[in-house]
Design an enzyme around this catalytic site. Sequence first.
Site, mmCIF file in Angstrom:
data_model
loop_
_atom_site.group_PDB
_atom_site.id
_atom_site.type_symbol
_atom_site.label_atom_id
_atom_site.label_comp_id
_atom_site.label_asym_id
_atom_site.label_seq_id
_atom_site.Cartn_x
_atom_site.Cartn_y
_atom_site.Cartn_z
ATOM 1 C CE LYS A 172 -2.869 2.318 3.460
ATOM 2 N NZ LYS A 172 -3.940 2.105 4.415
HETATM 3 C C1 5RP Z 1 -1.531 4.675 8.180
HETATM 4 C C2 5RP Z 1 -2.344 3.748 7.392
HETATM 5 C C3 5RP Z 1 -3.730 4.068 7.182
HETATM 6 O O1 5RP Z 1 -4.476 2.897 7.009
HETATM 7 C C4 5RP Z 1 -3.905 4.841 5.954
HETATM 8 O O2 5RP Z 1 -3.009 5.897 5.811
HETATM 9 C C5 5RP Z 1 -5.281 5.297 5.960
HETATM 10 O O3 5RP Z 1 -5.755 5.592 4.788
HETATM 11 P P1 5RP Z 1 -6.027 7.099 4.382
HETATM 12 O O4 5RP Z 1 -4.665 7.755 4.232
HETATM 13 O O5 5RP Z 1 -6.716 6.906 3.068
HETATM 14 O O6 5RP Z 1 -6.875 7.748 5.410
HETATM 15 O O7 5RP Z 1 -1.915 2.740 6.930
HETATM 16 O O8 5RP Z 1 -0.202 4.308 8.137
#
Ligand code: 5RP
Length: 257
Positions: A172
């Site tokens: 991710k």
């Molecule tokens: C933080 C994460 C969060 O799950 C992620 O950043 C959340 O998603 P968004 O940025 O879309 O609110 O992994 O390290």
Amino acid sequence: MGFGINNRLSRIIKPKTGKTVMLAVDHGYFQGPTTGLRDLKKTVTPLIPHTDCLFITRGMVRNCIDPRSDVSVCLRVSGGPSILGELSNEDITTSLEEAIRLNAAGVGMSIFVGAPNEDRTIANLGRLVSEAERYGMPVLAVTAIGREMARDARYLSLACRIAAEIGARFVKTYYCEDFYKVVEGCPVPIVMAGGKKIPEMDALQMTANAIKEGASGVDMGRNIFQSDNPVGMIKAIRAIVHKGATVDEAFEIYSKK
Ligand code: 5RP
């Protein structure tokens, strides 16, 4: 070959489209009761029918998610520091046994490339992968960004490639200019994090760009649950990710109350 791990991955990245809409609601593990997730159950329940997989901690799964729901779960298994501390000082906080007991389809943790504890977080990823693979559990590596790091293709390519080299089954990361270069250098699927809340049209455009440039979907949080129409927003994101809807078509879906 590898039925267990591939079957679990198929509960996250849907074989029909090769894509996923993950809903990230793990923010509380270091941010506490973030805007929109104060009452996690209330926020998430209406979104579940439109979600392929929740990215969530074990505590919130136990307390806030109906076990009869057929959404899959990717468990956030790293943590340690709060927003008041050094964010890269993370360790593994949840065992594989617990992930299996909660019927997780995957486990996820952050690596902090370029931050003070990058080496420890990358070594932790290696250990988690080694253990998780024994049980056919796919590991998601989240490329967390050190406070000083630029979100550009050069840096994110470095972080994503390291995650894949160490054995993450999917990664991710954030969207950036020339995102396709990040995808090119990473042989495992990449899901896009949403980042801070931005106007809905911009979040939809970013999603469409990421998909066009090779992302396998999103793991999005704030741009969905902090929207003024979270259900409309997740439906709009789904339309782009799974059906190739245009940004205008998606915005139309979001706008329907
Ligand atoms: C933080 C994460 C969060 O799950 C992620 O950043 C959340 O998603 P968004 O940025 O879309 O609110 O992994 O390290």
